[in-house]
Design a protein around this motif. Structure first.
Motif, short mmCIF file in Angstrom:
data_model
loop_
_atom_site.label_atom_id
_atom_site.label_comp_id
_atom_site.label_asym_id
_atom_site.label_seq_id
_atom_site.Cartn_x
_atom_site.Cartn_y
_atom_site.Cartn_z
N VAL A 239 0.82 -1.21 0.00
CA VAL A 239 0.00 0.00 0.00
C VAL A 239 0.85 1.26 0.00
CG1 VAL A 239 -1.70 1.33 1.31
CG2 VAL A 239 -1.93 -1.16 1.13
N LEU A 240 1.83 1.33 0.89
CA LEU A 240 2.63 2.56 1.03
C LEU A 240 3.42 2.86 -0.24
CD1 LEU A 240 3.90 2.29 4.72
CD2 LEU A 240 2.03 3.69 3.80
N ARG A 241 4.01 1.83 -0.83
CA ARG A 241 4.76 2.05 -2.06
C ARG A 241 3.83 2.49 -3.20
NH1 ARG A 241 9.26 -2.85 -2.51
NH2 ARG A 241 10.45 -2.26 -0.64
N THR A 242 2.63 1.97 -3.20
CA THR A 242 1.67 2.36 -4.23
C THR A 242 1.28 3.82 -4.08
OG1 THR A 242 0.78 0.10 -4.29
CG2 THR A 242 -0.61 1.85 -5.21
N LEU A 243 1.04 4.25 -2.85
CA LEU A 243 0.60 5.62 -2.62
C LEU A 243 1.66 6.65 -3.02
CD1 LEU A 243 -1.28 5.25 0.80
CD2 LEU A 243 -2.21 5.19 -1.52
N GLY A 244 2.93 6.24 -3.01
CA GLY A 244 4.00 7.15 -3.41
C GLY A 244 4.56 6.86 -4.78
N ASN A 245 3.92 5.94 -5.52
CA ASN A 245 4.42 5.54 -6.84
C ASN A 245 4.22 6.66 -7.86
OD1 ASN A 245 3.76 4.16 -9.67
ND2 ASN A 245 5.17 2.85 -8.55
#
Length: 446
Positions: A239-245
């Motif tokens: 989730v976190l990596r997706t939100l900052g992708n």
């Protein structure tokens, strides 16, 4: 991405069955969601006359909905992925229907602001939840056309909802409450009823669908599993990596421009048509507002199927949003009523038809938790356009004169079209799916 499995005639038959089962209820849910938002535009003149609420307060209240909506989008989608679409989409509808009905008590600015924030919070997650839900059922090769059928909800909300809202407003002197109060009450109750029906009708995914045969279920799941496996090469992890992708954020920026063009016009369309024809907002204006949306429905049907059959999703989305910008500009500068209505029709068709095709781009590389959070983030940040557009339009009109706001929103639509055209440079998944359509895959099989 291998497309051999994705276009088998047997799979196409299963997707048709899924479409006939799911789209009617999802479409009805979306009609009510969009009608709820459009009602504010229909109620504007009569509601402001009864309450004394200013244009600035109206613009702020219209947009403030999207602050609560945007804040709770990602958590909502993650919860839906955990508890299932069946219960979560039903919960969303019932709660927003209750708040929508309470809008009949919005007699001063602070009650109005409070209810609009609550409405955004309760409705948060509905739209990205449905987009995510459809990825559980429909492979990419068929997704633009199925998304397009779901997007019929917006035009249909205006085609049928416009006259309904106008008729309810016309009952102002025939019932014990104001027409705008009756309008909010009726649509709110309808939303609660449909939410309850959805709970008993929907299934969380193909594995739970008793209306699919074992062979149909196996065929569909095999195609979806193959697609998810291929996506693993491009999808961010967690989730976190997706939100900052950066790619996810790029698509969010595109969706922001789309939503600014949509809601900058939607909130003011009844008033604009009223001014064009010189009639007060009521049944007659409600019928006229159906014209742009009827055209939008036809164009959406054609372009979404064309996107799947040719695979040129990026090109078609670019042209659709650019056409929306052209239509918005022309509607602002043309004085002839019929030509102005035609321009509004082009604008509406452009910004409605671009959306189902646009959503095939980010969903072509997001999978699992990344799909849940990524779709929600794109919709969340994009939906801030619903907050920015009315405020920006109001400021531009006040600063530069009438119609300046529409021209500014048209310029934003052109920027969005350019960003879609350039998406091939930032997303490997979009490059890989360019030109990969149903006709191409069927030809390969032959």
């Amino acid at each position: 991405m291998s497309t051999h499995t994705l276009a088998q005639p047997e799979l196409a038959a299963v997707v048709r069955k899924v479409t006939f089962r799911l789209i009617p209820i999802l479409l009805l849910m979306y009609i009510l969601a969009f009608l709820d938002r459009a009602n504010l535009g229909f109620a504007k003149v009569a509601w402001q006359a009864d309450t004394g609420i200013s244009d600035a307060a109206y613009a702020l209240g219209a947009g403030i909905f999207f602050l609560g909506y945007a804040l709770f989008e990602v958590p909502s989608n993650l919860i839906m992925r955990r508890v299932g679409a069946k219960i979560w989409l039903a919960r969303i509808m019932v709660s927003w229907g209750i708040v929508s009905a309470l809008m009949m008590f919005a007699t001063n600015e602070w009650i109005f602001y409070t209810l609009r924030v609550l409405l955004g919070i309760t409705e948060a997650g509905f739209f990205p939840g449905v987009i995510l839900f459809l990825t559980y059922w429909v492979p990419l090769t068929f997704r633009a056309r199925v998304n397009g059928l779901f997007y019929f909800g917006a035009p249909l909300a205006f085609i049928f909802g416009g006259p309904l809202s106008g008729m309810l407003l016309d009952l102002d002197d025939k019932v014990s409450i104001h027409g705008w109060q009756l309008m909010f009450l009726v649509t709110g109750i309808l939303t609660v009823i449909v939410g309850i029906v959805a709970f008993f009708y929907l299934d969380n995914g193909p594995k739970d669908a008793k209306w699919l045969s074992e062979r149909e279920r196996t065929t569909l799941l095999a195609a979806l599993d193959a697609e998810d496996t291929a996506k693993e090469n491009h999808s961010p992890r967690g989730v976190l990596r997706t939100l900052g992708n950066p790619i996810v954020l790029y698509f969010a920026a595109i969706y922001l421009t789309i939503q600014m063009s949509v809601y900058g016009v939607t909130f003011y369309l009844p008033t604009q048509i009223s001014e064009i024809v010189g009639k007060p907002v009521g049944l007659e204006v409600g019928l006229l507002t159906a014209v742009p949306w009827t055209f939008a429905l036809i164009v959406t049907f054609v372009l979404s199927r064309l996107a799947d059959s040719t695979g040129q999703r990026r090109l078609i989305a670019t042209c659709a949003l650019a056409a929306a910008g052209v239509g918005i500009v022309l509607s602002a500068v043309i004085g002839e009523p019929i030509l102005a209505l035609a321009a509004l029709s082009v604008g509406a068709a452009g910004f409605i038809s671009v959306q189902p095709v646009f959503w095939t781009l980010p969903t072509s590389f997001l999978v699992g938790a990344a799909a849940a959070s990524g779709i929600a983030l794109i919709n969340s940040l994009g939906s801030l356009g619903g907050f920015l557009a009315p405020v920006l339009k109001n400021w531009a009109d006040a600063t530069f004169g009438d119609n300046a706001g529409l021209i500014v929103l048209a310029a934003i639509a052109f920027i969005g079209a350019a960003l879609i055209a350039l998406s091939r440079l930032v997303s490997p998944a979009v490059r890989e799916t360019d030109g990969v359509g149903l006709d191409t895959t069927l030809a390969r099989q032959r």
